[in-house]
Motif scaffolding. Structure first.
Motif, mmCIF file in Angstrom:
data_model
loop_
_atom_site.group_PDB
_atom_site.id
_atom_site.type_symbol
_atom_site.label_atom_id
_atom_site.label_comp_id
_atom_site.label_asym_id
_atom_site.label_seq_id
_atom_site.Cartn_x
_atom_site.Cartn_y
_atom_site.Cartn_z
ATOM 1 N N GLN A 1 0.821 -1.201 0.000
ATOM 2 C CA GLN A 1 0.000 0.000 0.000
ATOM 3 C C GLN A 1 0.856 1.252 0.000
ATOM 4 O O GLN A 1 1.848 1.360 0.698
ATOM 5 C CB GLN A 1 -0.901 -0.021 1.234
ATOM 6 C CG GLN A 1 -1.880 1.145 1.280
ATOM 7 C CD GLN A 1 -2.790 1.015 2.458
ATOM 8 O OE1 GLN A 1 -2.697 0.077 3.220
ATOM 9 N NE2 GLN A 1 -3.679 1.957 2.606
ATOM 10 N N HIS B 1 -3.854 -3.113 -1.624
ATOM 11 C CA HIS B 1 -3.254 -3.726 -0.453
ATOM 12 C C HIS B 1 -2.260 -4.780 -0.889
ATOM 13 O O HIS B 1 -2.366 -5.356 -1.960
ATOM 14 C CB HIS B 1 -4.339 -4.368 0.424
ATOM 15 C CG HIS B 1 -5.187 -3.354 1.108
ATOM 16 N ND1 HIS B 1 -4.761 -2.626 2.188
ATOM 17 C CD2 HIS B 1 -6.448 -2.925 0.842
ATOM 18 C CE1 HIS B 1 -5.717 -1.806 2.582
ATOM 19 N NE2 HIS B 1 -6.748 -1.965 1.781
ATOM 20 N N ALA C 1 0.835 -5.221 18.143
ATOM 21 C CA ALA C 1 1.663 -5.177 16.939
ATOM 22 C C ALA C 1 3.124 -4.900 17.239
ATOM 23 O O ALA C 1 3.969 -5.022 16.339
ATOM 24 C CB ALA C 1 1.123 -4.122 15.978
ATOM 25 N N GLN D 1 3.573 2.728 6.999
ATOM 26 C CA GLN D 1 2.677 1.920 6.200
ATOM 27 C C GLN D 1 2.566 0.520 6.784
ATOM 28 O O GLN D 1 3.388 0.075 7.577
ATOM 29 C CB GLN D 1 3.180 1.852 4.752
ATOM 30 C CG GLN D 1 3.217 3.197 4.033
ATOM 31 C CD GLN D 1 1.826 3.747 3.792
ATOM 32 O OE1 GLN D 1 0.882 3.018 3.585
ATOM 33 N NE2 GLN D 1 1.703 5.069 3.826
ATOM 34 N N LYS D 2 1.550 -0.188 6.342
ATOM 35 C CA LYS D 2 1.320 -1.556 6.784
ATOM 36 C C LYS D 2 2.522 -2.423 6.448
ATOM 37 O O LYS D 2 3.056 -2.388 5.339
ATOM 38 C CB LYS D 2 0.054 -2.092 6.116
ATOM 39 C CG LYS D 2 -0.279 -3.519 6.487
ATOM 40 C CD LYS D 2 -1.539 -3.959 5.763
ATOM 41 C CE LYS D 2 -1.851 -5.420 6.080
ATOM 42 N NZ LYS D 2 -3.073 -5.876 5.359
ATOM 43 N N GLU D 3 2.963 -3.230 7.403
ATOM 44 C CA GLU D 3 4.140 -4.072 7.212
ATOM 45 C C GLU D 3 3.844 -5.210 6.241
ATOM 46 O O GLU D 3 2.782 -5.828 6.284
ATOM 47 C CB GLU D 3 4.585 -4.659 8.557
ATOM 48 C CG GLU D 3 5.803 -5.569 8.437
ATOM 49 C CD GLU D 3 6.090 -6.321 9.725
ATOM 50 O OE1 GLU D 3 6.786 -7.349 9.668
ATOM 51 O OE2 GLU D 3 5.595 -5.891 10.784
ATOM 52 N N SER D 4 4.790 -5.472 5.336
ATOM 53 C CA SER D 4 4.738 -6.660 4.501
ATOM 54 C C SER D 4 5.812 -7.624 4.981
ATOM 55 O O SER D 4 6.674 -7.276 5.793
ATOM 56 C CB SER D 4 4.959 -6.314 3.028
ATOM 57 O OG SER D 4 6.342 -6.141 2.767
#
Length: 731
Positions: free
Chosen positions: A7, A35, A543, A52-55
Motif C-alpha cells: 500500500q 493492499h 503489533a 505503512q502496513k508491514e509486509s
C-alpha cells in the motif's frame, strides 16, 4: 522470493493531460492503493519510517517484525506460522552496529555464530547445533567448495530471518538445523535517502549511501541503490579488512497485475580475512604454557604471503503476475559469480607454542551458479475451509572450479616472540578439482484455515546430481566421482490461535542433504536425513510485541564416521553416525512504549552423538555447541525534556561452556560479554538539524579475553573490545 505491491499513497493527479497519460496516472493510483497481496516477496516497499502496513519482505519500523515470507514462501503473519522463526530487522542491525550477518544474529535464540573470532572469512551460523545454509531472497547461496564463500554486506539487507529446524520441503537440500534467509532492500514507493560515515577501533574508515524512490511521476518505475565500503584493521597483527559493495535495483510496474524487479550486486573484498587458528586443548590460550599466554594479537601466518581476495557478482529478477485476486504466478532467478584467491601459512597440529611448525596452502576457486524458483499460488474456499495453495518447481545449477597447491613444511614460528619474513618458495600445484551440482525439486504446500485453526501441509520431491573430477598432478590421473540422489520430504503442522493472541502449535518436518565422497568400495555416500518434532507457543498481545517458546527433538542420520577396518587404509569413512539434538528456545521482542525496547532470548541445547563406530565419540556432545546460552538487550530513548533525542542501550550475551574435543576430554569455559550504545537525534535541537543522528556502539566493553571455540586441531580467540562511532543523515 517475488515481487508484490504494498500500500502506498496516491500518484500525483495531472490536470489536462492526454488520455493516455490520464489512464497511466489512474493505473498508478490504483497500484499504489492496492493492499499487499500474499506472495513470496515484496519488491516494492514504502520506505523506512512511512508508517505503512508491514509486509513480509519490506522495511519494519523498529525491531519487532510481525510478518515473514521465509517459513511459507508467502506473506504470512509470524503468529499464524507454526514454526519458530526469528527476524532481525534493519533497524536492529543499525542500532547494534552490526558489521556482518553473523553479528546480526548475536541476540537470537538457538543460534551460534562468530565461532572463529577475528577470523571472519566466513559467515558460518549454527542453528540447533548444525551449520545452517544461507539463502538470499529465498534462493540458495551455494557453498560446496573450500574457500569460495558468498559473504553478504548487511547494509544491503532489509532483514535477516532465521528459520529453525528442517526446511527441505520448500528449499530442497538443506541442513537439519535450519536456514538463514537474507532479504534484500528493494525499491520504495516513497523517496528515501540516507548516508553515513563511521570510524572507530583499529583505524576504521567506513561509509555508505542508500538512495531510493520513484523515477517517474506515475511511480511506474522505481529505483534503489545501496553502496558502502570500509577499511579496518583487527585485533590480530598484520591483518586488515577491505570491502566495496554496490547493489542497484529497479522495479517496473507496467500494470496493476504485473511487477518486475531486477536486483544486482557487485562486492569486492581485496582483503577478506585471514586464518588464525591456534593450538588445541587451550594450550597457551586457556591454559598458560610455562607461565606464558599467546597474545590475542599473534598472527600465525606470513604477512608477505597470505591473502584472501574475494569478488562477488550477482544479478537476477523477481517477476509476479496476478491473473485474478486468487491466482498468481511468480518466477525468481539469480546468477552468481564468485571467485576467491586464497593463500595461507598455517600451523600444523602442534602443542608447543614456541615452536609451531607450519605448512603453506593456496587455492584459486570460482563458483558460478544459477537459481530458478517458479511458483503458482492460489486461494480458494472449500466449505468452511480457507486454502492457500503454493506449488513450485525450483532448479539450481552450480559449478565449482579450484586449483590447489600445498607445501608441507614451512619454517616454524614462536607464538610468544614471532619473527616474520621467511622466504617461501613457489607452492606446487597438487590437484585441480571440477565439481558440478544440479538440483531439481517439485513442491506443494497447503495452508488451511478453519475458524481459529491453521494447518500447514507440505510435500516435496528432489533429484540432486553431482560430479567431481579431481586431477592429481603427482600421478597425472583423474578421479571421476558421479553421484545421484533422490529424496521425498514432508511437513505437517497445526496451530490454534486464541483471541488473546496466544497461539500454541505442533510440527513435524524433514530434511535431506547430499554427502560428498565415497566409501572404501567406491560407493557414493547416501544423503544425510533429518526428522524433527516441535511444539511451541507464540504470543502476540499487540503489533509491537512477539514472544515465542519452542521445544524440539531433532535427529540426523547417515552422519560420516571413521572407517575402523584397518584393511581399508587411513582416512576412509562410513555412514554409521547419528546425532540427536533436543532443546528449548525462548525469544521475546517488545517495544514496551515509545521510549523502551527490549529483546531477550534463552537457549537450552542438548545435542549428542547417539550412533558411532568410534567409541570416543559415542554419547559425546559435538564440539563448539554450548548447552546453555542467553542474551538480553534494551534501549531507552528520551522524548521530550532536557534529554530529548538522547538514547542509551545495553546488552549482555552469555555463552556456556562448550566441548573442545570430539571426545569431550576438554571444555572451553563459559563467557559473559557486555555491549553498550549511545545515540542522539539532532532534530531535537531544531528543524535545521532534521535527519541528522549520531551513535557510538561498543561490543565487549570490558575487553574480556576469551576463547570462543576449540576443536581437535586448534582454538580461536574471541573478539576483543570494538568501538564504532557513526554519523548518519536521512532526507
Amino acid at each position: 522470493m517475488s515481487p508484490i505491491v504494498v500500500q502506498g499513497s496516491d500518484a500525483p493527479r495531472h490536470a489536462r493531460t492526454s488520455p493516455s497519460r490520464s489512464r497511466s496516472a489512474a493505473r498508478s493510483r490504483a497500484i499504489a492503493r492496492a493492499h499487499a497481496p500474499a506472495g513470496a516477496a515484496a519488491a516494492v516497499a514504502t520506505g523506512a519510517g512511512t508508517g505503512q502496513k508491514e509486509s513480509a519482505f519490506g522495511h519494519v519500523d523498529g525491531v519487532v517484525a510481525t510478518r515473514s515470507g521465509t517459513g511459507t514462501k508467502t506473506d504470512a503473519a509470524l503468529v499464524d506460522t507454526p514454526v519458530a522463526i526469528s527476524v532481525v530487522t534493519q533497524d536492529q542491525i543499525k542500532a547494534q552496529g552490526v558489521q556482518s550477518v553473523s553479528q546480526a544474529v548475536r541476540y537470537s535464540p538457538g543460534v551460534r555464530s562468530e565461532v572463529a573470532g577475528a577470523d571472519a572469512r566466513f559467515d558460518n551460523i549454527y542453528i540447533r547445533g548444525f551449520v545452517a545454509d544461507q539463502y538470499l531472497d529465498s534462493l540458495k547461496l551455494p557453498y560446496f567448495g573450500i574457500f569460495a564463500y558468498p559473504v553478504i554486506e548487511p547494509f544491503n539487507l532489509e532483514r535477516v530471518e532465521i528459520l529453525h529446524g528442517p526446511a527441505s520441503v520448500l528449499y530442497g537440500q538443506s541442513s537439519p538445523g535450519g536456514l538463514v534467509d537474507l532479504v534484500s532492500k528493494r525499491p520504495t514507493l516513497e523517496p528515501y535517502h540516507e548516508m553515513f560515515f563511521s570510524t572507530g577501533s583499529y583505524g576504521r574508515a567506513q561509509g555508505g549511501v542508500d538512495l531510493s524512490g520513484p523515477i517517474d511521476k506515475n511511480k511506474e518505475f522505481l529505483y534503489r541503490v545501496t553502496a558502502s565500503g570500509f577499511d579496518v584493521g583487527s585485533q590480530v597483527d598484520h591483518t586488515e579488512y577491505q570491502r566495496f559493495s554496490i547493489a542497484p535495483s529497479l522495479t517496473w510496474r507496467p500494470d496493476n497485475d504485473t511487477t518486475l524487479t531486477v536486483l544486482s550486486t557487485y562486492q569486492r573484498d581485496p582483503k577478506a580475512g585471514f586464518y588464525n587458528q591456534l593450538l588445541p586443548n587451550g594450550i597457551g590460550t586457556i591454559t598458560p604454557y610455562k607461565g606464558s599466554t599467546i597474545p590475542t594479537s599473534f598472527y600465525s601466518g606470513e604477512p608477505s604471503f597470505d591473502k584472501t581476495d574475494r569478488t562477488l557478482g550477482m544479478v537476477g529478477y523477481q517477476l509476479e503476475h496476478s491473473f485474478s485476486n486468487n491466482l498468481k504466478a511468480r518466477q525468481n532467478v539469480r546468477y552468481m559469480d564468485l571467485s576467491t584467491d586464497f593463500a595461507v601459512v598455517s600451523p600444523n597440529s602442534v602443542t608447543d607454542p614456541t615452536n609451531m611448525t607450519r605448512g603453506a596452502y593456496t587455492t584459486q576457486e570460482t563458483i558460478r551458479s544459477i537459481n530458478v524458483d517458479n511458483q503458482v499460488e492460489t486461494r480458494f474456499n472449500a466449505g468452511p475451509f480457507e486454502h492457500t495453495v503454493l506449488a513450485g518447481l525450483d532448479y539450481l545449477h552450480a559449478v565449482d572450479q579450484r586449483l590447489n597447491g600445498a607445501l608441507s613444511v614451512v619454517p616454524a614460528i614462536n607464538a610468544l616472540n614471532p619473527v616474520y619474513g621467511v622466504s617461501i618458495g613457489p607452492v606446487p600445484y597438487t590437484n585441480n578439482v571440477h565439481q558440478s551440482l544440479d538440483q531439481l525439486g517439485v513442491y506443494a504446500q497447503d495452508q488451511i484455515k478453519y475458524d481459529h485453526w491453521i494447518a500447514l501441509l507440505g510435500l516435496r520431491h528432489d533429484l540432486a546430481q553431482s560430479r567431481t573430477d579431481t586431477l592429481t598432478y603427482a600421478t597425472g590421473t583423474t578421479a571421476v566421482a558421479p553421484k545421484s540422489d533422490t529424496a521425498v520430504t514432508k511437513r505437517a503442522a497445526l496451530l490454534y490461535k486464541f483471541d488473546s493472541g496466544i497461539a500454541p502449535y505442533i510440527q513435524y518436518t524433514e530434511s535431506f542433504q547430499p554427502t560428498a565422497g565415497t566409501t572404501f568400495a567406491g560407493s557414493p555416500f547416501a544423503p544425510t536425513t533429518g526428522q524433527q518434532e516441535e511444539v511451541g507457543i507464540k504470543y502476540q498481545p499487540n503489533a509491537k510485541s512477539l514472544y515465542t517458546i519452542a521445544a524440539y527433538n531433532l535427529i540426523q542420520q547417515n552422519v560420516l564416521t571413521p572407517d575402523t577396518d584397518p584393511t581399508h587404509g587411513v582416512g576412509q569413512r562410513v555412514q554409521t553416525g547419528e546425532i540427536r539434538s533436543r532443546g528449548i528456545e525462548l525469544e521475546a521482542k517488545t517495544e514496551v512504549n515509545r521510549e523502551l525496547t527490549v529483546l531477550a532470548s534463552y537457549t537450552y541445547l542438548d545435542n549428542i552423538v547417539t550412533r558411532s563406530n568410534t567409541a570416543t565419540q559415542l554419547g559425546k556432545h559435538p564440539v563448539g555447541m554450548p548447552m546453555n546460552s542467553a542474551s538480553a538487550w534494551a534501549d531507552y530513548t528520551f522524548h521530550g525534556g532536557a534529554l530529548d533525542g538522547f538514547g542509551l542501550s545495553g546488552g549482555v550475551r552469555y555463552v556456556g561452556e562448550t566441548p573442545g574435543t570430539t571426545a569431550n576430554t576438554f571444555y572451553v569455559p563459559a563467557v559473559t560479554l557486555f555491549d553498550a550504545s549511545l545515540h542522539y537525534d539532532f532534530s531535537a535541537l531544531g528543524p535545521m538539524f532534521k535527519g541528522y543522528s549520531a551513535q557510538i556502539n561498543a561490543t565487549n566493553i570490558f575487553d574480556k579475553t576469551y576463547v570462543t571455540l576449540c576443536q581437535d586441531i586448534g582454538c580461536y580467540y574471541g573478539l576483543r573490545r570494538n568501538v564504532i562511532a557513526t554519523l548518519r543523515y536521512k532526507w
